[in-house]
Design a protein around this motif. Structure first.
Motif, PDB file in Angstrom:
ATOM      1  N   LYS A 143       0.920  12.367  -7.218  1.00  0.00           N
ATOM      2  CA  LYS A 143       2.237  12.997  -7.214  1.00  0.00           C
ATOM      3  C   LYS A 143       3.120  12.464  -6.093  1.00  0.00           C
ATOM      4  N   GLU A 144       2.482  12.193  -4.941  1.00  0.00           N
ATOM      5  CA  GLU A 144       3.244  11.744  -3.768  1.00  0.00           C
ATOM      6  C   GLU A 144       3.417  10.235  -3.728  1.00  0.00           C
ATOM      7  N   GLY A 145       2.755   9.522  -4.628  1.00  0.00           N
ATOM      8  CA  GLY A 145       2.820   8.067  -4.600  1.00  0.00           C
ATOM      9  C   GLY A 145       2.169   7.482  -3.371  1.00  0.00           C
ATOM     10  N   ARG A 146       1.144   8.150  -2.883  1.00  0.00           N
ATOM     11  CA  ARG A 146       0.499   7.749  -1.634  1.00  0.00           C
ATOM     12  C   ARG A 146      -0.823   7.058  -1.924  1.00  0.00           C
ATOM     13  N   ARG A 147      -1.200   6.117  -1.070  1.00  0.00           N
ATOM     14  CA  ARG A 147      -2.477   5.424  -1.198  1.00  0.00           C
ATOM     15  C   ARG A 147      -3.194   5.404   0.149  1.00  0.00           C
ATOM     16  N   PHE A 148      -4.498   5.228   0.094  1.00  0.00           N
ATOM     17  CA  PHE A 148      -5.266   5.034   1.317  1.00  0.00           C
ATOM     18  C   PHE A 148      -4.940   3.659   1.890  1.00  0.00           C
ATOM     19  N   SER A 149      -4.982   3.555   3.206  1.00  0.00           N
ATOM     20  CA  SER A 149      -4.805   2.273   3.867  1.00  0.00           C
ATOM     21  C   SER A 149      -6.068   1.945   4.659  1.00  0.00           C
ATOM     22  N   ALA A 198      -6.937  13.066  -4.854  1.00  0.00           N
ATOM     23  CA  ALA A 198      -6.426  12.143  -5.865  1.00  0.00           C
ATOM     24  C   ALA A 198      -5.198  12.673  -6.614  1.00  0.00           C
ATOM     25  N   PRO A 199      -5.225  13.886  -7.189  1.00  0.00           N
ATOM     26  CA  PRO A 199      -4.022  14.352  -7.913  1.00  0.00           C
ATOM     27  C   PRO A 199      -2.789  14.457  -7.026  1.00  0.00           C
ATOM     28  N   ARG A 200      -2.984  14.943  -5.788  1.00  0.00           N
ATOM     29  CA  ARG A 200      -1.851  15.060  -4.868  1.00  0.00           C
ATOM     30  C   ARG A 200      -1.306  13.683  -4.493  1.00  0.00           C
ATOM     31  N   HIS A 249     -15.155   9.307   1.272  1.00  0.00           N
ATOM     32  CA  HIS A 249     -15.333   9.470  -0.164  1.00  0.00           C
ATOM     33  C   HIS A 249     -14.803  10.808  -0.654  1.00  0.00           C
ATOM     34  N   LEU A 250     -15.094  11.882   0.069  1.00  0.00           N
ATOM     35  CA  LEU A 250     -14.639  13.194  -0.394  1.00  0.00           C
ATOM     36  C   LEU A 250     -13.118  13.283  -0.510  1.00  0.00           C
ATOM     37  N   PRO A 251     -12.342  12.718   0.429  1.00  0.00           N
ATOM     38  CA  PRO A 251     -10.881  12.765   0.241  1.00  0.00           C
ATOM     39  C   PRO A 251     -10.416  12.091  -1.047  1.00  0.00           C
ATOM     40  N   ALA A 252     -11.143  11.078  -1.510  1.00  0.00           N
ATOM     41  CA  ALA A 252     -10.755  10.434  -2.773  1.00  0.00           C
ATOM     42  C   ALA A 252     -10.884  11.415  -3.932  1.00  0.00           C
ATOM     43  N   LEU A 253     -11.908  12.258  -3.902  1.00  0.00           N
ATOM     44  CA  LEU A 253     -12.085  13.265  -4.942  1.00  0.00           C
ATOM     45  C   LEU A 253     -11.126  14.436  -4.750  1.00  0.00           C
ATOM     46  N   LEU A 254     -10.928  14.817  -3.499  1.00  0.00           N
ATOM     47  CA  LEU A 254     -10.138  16.014  -3.192  1.00  0.00           C
ATOM     48  C   LEU A 254      -8.643  15.789  -3.335  1.00  0.00           C
TER      49      LEU A 254
END
Length: 362
Positions: free
Chosen positions: A149-155, A144-146, A137-142
């Motif tokens: 910008k990178e067009g990256r998503r969690f898998s 998200a903006p990056r 959960h914390l990485p989603a908050l931490l």
């Protein structure tokens, strides 16, 4: 020592505390200092403590220390890290400074109340929930903006299926109540559970109905293997078959009296939910029922809001359902007599029950 040197020494000794006092005053009056101290006390230290507890629980250190205090060598052996002895000491000593552990006569032991509580076997689901929050959960908050910008998503690989399976049991009281309300207790019953996790809910159903047999399926191979091992340990292997599989590609006959999906409908994208639910219906015998449980949007629950955010940034799944939308999706999938209910009036957890009135394939 001449008089000049003596005078200089006395002057330096007098000026040193004055200089120190001036430096302290300068730091204290800096407007950023009280803000930093407040942030450290209110936010940073509790966050560090939570992270340490999640790590100590997930690694098994809390459970190990709950049995008995251990010296460094014992913990090195337990964690199988013989080459990193001093780094492990640094991590453990940080836990001591944070107040979660204590060390006496060279042995580490549990100190804080949260550490003692999370170390108990019966609180494993809560410990796993803390680990899920800190790791996912914390990485989603931490980030998200990056990520934007990178067009990256969690898998799916960014999750740990075994942690999620354990964490989901934090809601087991409500899921069990749903099963208690809707499971046939005496007649022969064939159950299909989609997303079985640890297999705990199949086990609960099997206890309620001694004539129940089941197929338990999970998407992640390591989770399915763990569930199969649990079934063997619980003496249910003769009644429950466990396998890895995806609801969207399963090939099964319409033979089941009950299909269950617990806390996993959001692993399907919104646009695919009707199709997924229709496929679940295709496995039901005429008159068979679907039992679906899920937390839903609404209610101002911060934890669910962050979970919802995680799925918004993932390349699979979708947002938590809304009650009315999921009812409509079930009806569109061909179910009849669709009903939604709460278990606890103030909680966003819902139970959905629906019937397969026909045996038409989707």
């Amino acid at each position: 020592m001449d008089l000049l040197s003596l005078a200089r020494t006395v002057k330096d000794r007098v000026e040193a505390p004055i200089t120190d006092a001036l430096a302290v005053a300068k730091v204290v009056t800096d407007p950023r200092t009280p803000l930093l101290l407040a942030l450290s006390t209110v936010v940073v230290t509790p966050l560090y403590r939570a992270a340490f507890l999640a790590s100590a629980s997930g690694s098994g250190v809390l459970q190990c220390l709950a049995v008995r205090p251990c010296d460094l060598d014992s913990l090195v052996e337990y964690l199988e890290v013989p080459e990193d002895r001093e780094r492990l000491r640094g991590w453990l000593d940080t836990g001591v400074r944070l107040g979660e552990l204590d060390v006496r006569e060279g042995c580490y032991r549990l100190r804080s109340t949260p550490a003692r509580i999370l170390a108990k076997t019966e609180n494993d689901a809560v410990a796993a929930a803390l680990e899920e929050i800190m790791r996912f959960h914390l990485p989603a908050l931490l980030d998200a903006p990056r990520m934007l910008k990178e067009g990256r998503r969690f898998s799916l690989d960014d999750q740990d299926g075994t942690v999620i399976a354990r964490s989901s049991l934090a809601l087991q009281g409500m899921v069990r109540e749903a099963i208690d309300r809707h499971l046939e207790r005496s007649a022969p019953l064939r159950l299909l559970e989609i997303g079985c996790g640890t297999g705990a809910y199949v086990r609960h159903a099997a206890r309620l109905n001694p004539r129940l047999t089941a197929l338990a399926v999970d998407l992640q191979p390591e989770v399915a293997l763990r569930a199969a091992a649990n079934m063997a340990e619980w003496g249910l292997s003769d009644r429950v078959e466990t396998c890895q599989g995806d609801l969207r590609t399963l090939e099964l006959q319409p033979q089941f009296d009950l299909v269950t999906l617990h806390n996993n409908i959001y692993y399907f994208p919104e646009a695919e939910r009707v199709e997924a639910l229709a496929r679940a219906r295709s496995f039901l015998a005429p008159g068979g029922r679907l039992l679906l449980t899920s937390s839903c949007q609404g209610g101002g629950n911060a934890g669910l809001d962050v979970l919802n955010l995680w799925f918004e940034y993932a390349d699979f799944g979708g947002p938590l359902p809304r009650e009315d939308e999921l009812v409509a999706q079930l009806e569109k999938a061909g179910f009849t007599d669709v009903r939604a209910a709460r278990i606890v009036p103030t909680q966003p957890f819902r139970v959905f029950v629906a019937t397969n009135g026909t045996n038409v394939q989707p």
